[in-house]
Each structure stands twice: as structure tokens, then as C-alpha cells.
Design an enzyme around this catalytic site. Structure first.
Site, PDB file in Angstrom:
ATOM      1  N   PRO A   2       0.841  -1.214   0.000  1.00  0.00           N
ATOM      2  CA  PRO A   2       0.000   0.000   0.000  1.00  0.00           C
ATOM      3  C   PRO A   2       0.872   1.258   0.000  1.00  0.00           C
ATOM      4  O   PRO A   2       1.783   1.379   0.803  1.00  0.00           O
ATOM      5  CB  PRO A   2      -0.784  -0.098   1.315  1.00  0.00           C
ATOM      6  CG  PRO A   2      -0.606  -1.495   1.799  1.00  0.00           C
ATOM      7  CD  PRO A   2       0.671  -2.001   1.216  1.00  0.00           C
ATOM      8  N   GLU A   3       0.602   2.154  -0.925  1.00  0.00           N
ATOM      9  CA  GLU A   3       1.362   3.392  -1.037  1.00  0.00           C
ATOM     10  C   GLU A   3       0.535   4.557  -0.489  1.00  0.00           C
ATOM     11  O   GLU A   3      -0.618   4.379  -0.113  1.00  0.00           O
ATOM     12  CB  GLU A   3       1.740   3.632  -2.507  1.00  0.00           C
ATOM     13  CG  GLU A   3       2.650   2.561  -3.098  1.00  0.00           C
ATOM     14  CD  GLU A   3       4.064   2.609  -2.541  1.00  0.00           C
ATOM     15  OE1 GLU A   3       4.387   3.549  -1.784  1.00  0.00           O
ATOM     16  OE2 GLU A   3       4.853   1.707  -2.867  1.00  0.00           O
TER      17      GLU A   3
END
Ligand SMILES: [Zn+2]
Length: 271
Positions: A2-3
Site C-alpha cells: 500500500p502506497e
């Protein structure tokens, strides 16, 4: 992984709904990356305040201190009034009067850590050294240019490091460098001021596009990884090895930098 955009969309998916709720119970699963750092019982009956984001961390304010949360490599947070009993990968539940906030994390590199304030104790340590937020007005070409002075690493590496600006994870760094027409192998200290201006704009625009995409799919948002997948489908250079460049028709190349795949077009991205 997840960014920043996925983390921000996750935040938006529950921040307003959990605000003002009372903590009814805390349930811990298997150990996460770092221990909670307090007696879970001490959180019960506290009111939940704002949920804010710094880099890829979320801060959930409580009456006394708050919880710093990170999704690690494979985590996702979901807020629901019908969570059901936890599965084998559900390692943290914050049960509140408005619903349950649940961290699902198969690889357990994520974390939920109590701290007395975001700028004190464990939270301060974890947040130290983070670069500017990409949408902070202070992040511009001048800032980037000054920060890159004296750095000999490739510009892609400098972006990924997160000490200059947060949020330019692998996909987004590749896309931003493509938009700015900069070869990802360019030595950081060789980037001119005008190119830094273009790159700062490109980082912001790339992340804004990802946020928009996440926002548009927010209603049935279940999984932070789904969003990165969606973005990849719309990516202009990432994952397009051997295909023609959408800008110049050249052939997109894949190389490896610091063990991460980099995609770029040698035709229109210059050193
Ligand atoms: Zn090209």
C-alpha cells in the site's frame, strides 16, 4: 505494497464515520511489526477524534494519546458495522460504538502503536526523517533542487527513499519521471532547476491522479491493493515493458534499480 494514495483513500473511507465514537473493546491477534505499547484495556471508553495521515502512517487520535497505524507490506484497514468474527489474518480490532476498525495483514509487517502524541514517544521516532508531503506548498522545484544537491544516487532512488518527499513509491516514481521526461538513472545532483520544477509538478499530479482514482472507487473500496492495480491499468509507462511509448512511440524498457523494477522510455526520457 500500500502506497500513500491507498493509505489516504483508506483514511477518507472511515475518518468521518469513526469520529466521536467510543472505544468498546480492543482485540489483538498475532504480533505485528511493533507491539501496541499500552494495555489494550486502557483504551476502552475513550472517545475517538480525528484521523490524520503523515506519509504512509495514519494517526487516530484518542482522548489520551492515539494510535499510529501502518499497513506494512500487505495490510488493509476496514471499518464496518458488521465485521463478524476475526479471521486468521485479522490482527487488530478497535471495536467502537460506531463500528469496528479492523487491520487485516497476512504478512504482519503492519503495526498499530500507541503514543501519547504524534510528535512524542514512539510516534515521533517513527515519523522522524520523513520528507515533505507532496501536496505541501513547500514541496516545489526549489526544495527538490536544494535537497538533491550533493546526492549522487539515481533520481529514482532519491524519490523512493522518501526523505525528500513522501509518497513517490515505485509505480508513482516511474510515472512521475516519465511525465517529467527524466531518465530514472540520472544522477540526482545533475538535475537542473527547471527539470526539478517539472519533476515536483509531476510527482504531485501523479499522486493527485491516483487519489482521484481511489476516490472514485471509494464506495466499494475493500482492499488497498485493488487500488494500486487499478492505477497500474491506467499507468503510462509502469508495467509496459516492450510496448510502445504513449508519447513518442519508442519501446518501453524495464531495468532493475535497488532491487525494484523501473520502467522508462529511452526515447523521450533524458539524462
Ligand atoms: Zn517515449
Amino acid at each position: 505494497m500500500p502506497e500513500l494514495p491507498e493509505v489516504e483513500v483508506t483514511r477518507q473511507s472511515f475518518a468521518m464515520r469513526i469520529r466521536g465514537a467510543r472505544v468498546d473493546a480492543v482485540r489483538l491477534g498475532k504480533p505485528l511489526r511493533w507491539p501496541l505499547g499500552c494495555d489494550p484495556e486502557s483504551l476502552v471508553s475513550q472517545a475517538v477524534g480525528d484521523v490524520t495521515r503523515r506519509g504512509k502512517y495514519l494517526w487516530l487520535a484518542l482522548e489520551r494519546g492515539g494510535l499510529l497505524m501502518h499497513l506494512g507490506m500487505s495490510g488493509s484497514l476496514a471499518f464496518s458495522t458488521a465485521s463478524g468474527s476475526p479471521g486468521p489474518h485479522d490482527h487488530f480490532d478497535l471495536v467502537t460504538s460506531h463500528g469496528t476498525l479492523r487491520l487485516t495483514d497476512p504478512r504482519r509487517f503492519g503495526a498499530v502503536v500507541w503514543s501519547s502524541a504524534p510528535d512524542a514517544g514512539v510516534a515521533a521516532k517513527l515519523l522522524a526523517g520523513l520528507g515533505l508531503e507532496p501536496f505541501d506548498p513547500a514541496f516545489d522545484g526549489a526544495h527538490l533542487h536544494a535537497a538533491l544537491r550533493g546526492r549522487r544516487v539515481a533520481i529514482k532512488q532519491a524519490l523512493l527513499g522518501g526523505e525528500i518527499v513522501v509518497g513517490a513509491g515505485n509505480i508513482y516514481a516511474c510515472e512521475a519521471l516519465f511525465e517529467a521526461r527524466i531518465d530514472p538513472r540520472t544522477r540526482s545532483d545533475r538535475l537542473s532547476r527547471p527539470r526539478c520544477d517539472r519533476l515536483a509538478d509531476a510527482v504531485r499530479q501523479t499522486l493527485a491522479r491516483a487519489l482521484e482514482l481511489g476516490g472514485s472507487t471509494l464506495r466499494d473500496f475493500r482492499d488497498a491493493h485493488g487500488m494500486a492495480g487499478e492505477f497500474q491499468l491506467q499507468a503510462r509507462v509502469y508495467g509496459r515493458e516492450g510496448q510502445s511509448c504513449v508519447r513518442c512511440g519508442g519501446s518501453v524498457r524495464r531495468i532493475v534499480q535497488g532491487q525494484r523494477a523501473t520502467f522508462f522510455c529511452p526515447g523521450c526520457q533524458r539524462r
